[in-house]
Design an enzyme around this catalytic site. Structure first.
Site, short mmCIF file in Angstrom:
data_model
loop_
_atom_site.label_atom_id
_atom_site.label_comp_id
_atom_site.label_asym_id
_atom_site.label_seq_id
_atom_site.Cartn_x
_atom_site.Cartn_y
_atom_site.Cartn_z
CD GLN A 48 -4.03 -4.49 6.58
OE1 GLN A 48 -4.02 -3.50 5.86
NE2 GLN A 48 -4.46 -5.66 6.15
CE LYS A 99 -3.87 -2.16 2.32
NZ LYS A 99 -4.40 -2.59 3.60
CG ASP A 145 -10.62 -0.06 4.86
OD1 ASP A 145 -10.21 -0.62 3.82
OD2 ASP A 145 -10.00 -0.07 5.94
N1 GUN Z 1 -7.50 -6.62 6.01
C1 GUN Z 1 -7.78 -7.40 4.93
N2 GUN Z 1 -8.42 -6.68 3.99
C2 GUN Z 1 -8.56 -5.43 4.47
C3 GUN Z 1 -9.12 -4.24 3.96
O1 GUN Z 1 -9.66 -4.16 2.86
N3 GUN Z 1 -9.05 -3.15 4.78
C4 GUN Z 1 -8.48 -3.19 6.01
N4 GUN Z 1 -8.47 -2.08 6.73
N5 GUN Z 1 -7.94 -4.29 6.52
C5 GUN Z 1 -7.98 -5.39 5.75
#
Ligand code: GUN
Length: 292
Positions: free
Chosen positions: A97, A53, A120
């Protein structure tokens, strides 16, 4: 043989389009979108995602802020960091996360993020907006899946869709998106009776259960479009590991009309959509239009 839907190529195009738009708002408005990613603990898969990311955020011309916290961080310290980020004008998107360590209430943390900085689409306000089919930030994995479906099929209206899996992150928002596209939507889950029979009715099958290779080729309607959201690491006979989806690719590819591979399908689209959402929020927070 099915057409392979290339998420890697699709996401590369999307990312370069986002970079072009970021460049425009930097030049015309002196705004550099900023994404803060918070990681609590050292889960290896999460560390890999967070690294990608950060790299892709910078490649798109945005600022990336990483906050890595110890696994024992208290909920109140995490909430204090989010409060700081909520009030930081250089931060337009905040992603915590998941999963978080067991002693932290995920719901409380997600809903402490300012709605205007939720990238998200997990904040209750954005969940509510999606459920009534209104605008708002859409969760990244379902959004990327929908983009690939529309690119491949065009109009989805009237198609029968089944989503295997009812998670808040993928299954439920995917259902809302497909309903908005006027599909007839079924959400299947662990208690669904005759799951193979239900799947065989569908023109669109989205697999998001987190069970390696559960959906077999003979569960798929000939010619259907299959989106495989699963990313499962399994051990091979020689002790090495490999990534597989929730769909048994070798049999599904013989029956489906089109299918996303794992890796290289939905996965790369998720981060591209995160950048898309960050750009949306940066523009919205500054009251400017997203460039064409
Ligand atoms: N963990 C796995 N997929 C995601 C996601 O799309 N967003 C977040 N914040 N954590 C994750």
């Amino acid at each position: 043989m099915a057409t392979i839907i290339d998420g890697k190529a699709f996401s590369a195009n999307l990312r370069s389009d986002i970079a072009r738009k970021v460049d425009i708002i930097k030049r015309e408005h002196s705004i550099t979108p900023g994404l803060a990613v918070v990681l609590v603990g050292e889960d290896p898969a999460s560390q890999v995602y967070v690294r990608s990311k950060g790299k892709q955020t910078q490649e798109a011309g945005m600022n990336s802020y990483e906050h890595k916290l110890d696994v024992n961080t208290s909920q109140s310290d995490l909430l204090a960091l989010i409060d700081e980020l909520n009030n930081d004008p250089d931060v337009h998107g905040i992603l915590v996360q998941l999963p978080l360590p067991g002693h932290i209430d995920e719901e409380a943390v997600i809903n402490s993020i300012a709605v205007g900085k939720d990238v998200d689409g997990f904040h209750l306000s954005n969940v509510g907006l999606l459920s009534i089919g209104a605008g708002g930030i859409v969760p990244c994995t379902p959004l990327g899946s929908l983009m690939m479906l529309k690119d491949h099929l065009g109009d989805l209206s009237g198609k029968k869709a089944i989503i295997v899996g009812r998670s808040n992150i993928v299954g439920k928002p995917m259902a809302a998106l497909l309903l908005k596209e006027s599909c007839t939507v079924t959400i299947a889950h662990s208690r669904t009776r005759d799951l193979p029979g239900e799947c065989r009715q569908a023109d669109i099958l989205v697999a998001a259960v987190g069970r390696p290779e559960m959906v077999k080729g003979d569960w798929i309607k000939p010619g259907a479009t299959v989106i495989d959201v699963g990313i499962n690491r399994i051990e091979k006979e020689d002790g090495s590991t490999k990534l597989v989806g929730d769909v048994e690719f070798s049999t599904a590819v013989e029956v489906a009309g089109a299918i996303t591979p794992v890796p290289g399908g939905v996965g790369p689209m998720t981060i591209a959509c995160l950048l898309h959402n960050t750009l949306q929020q940066a523009c919205r927070l500054n009251d400017i239009e997203v460039p064409e």
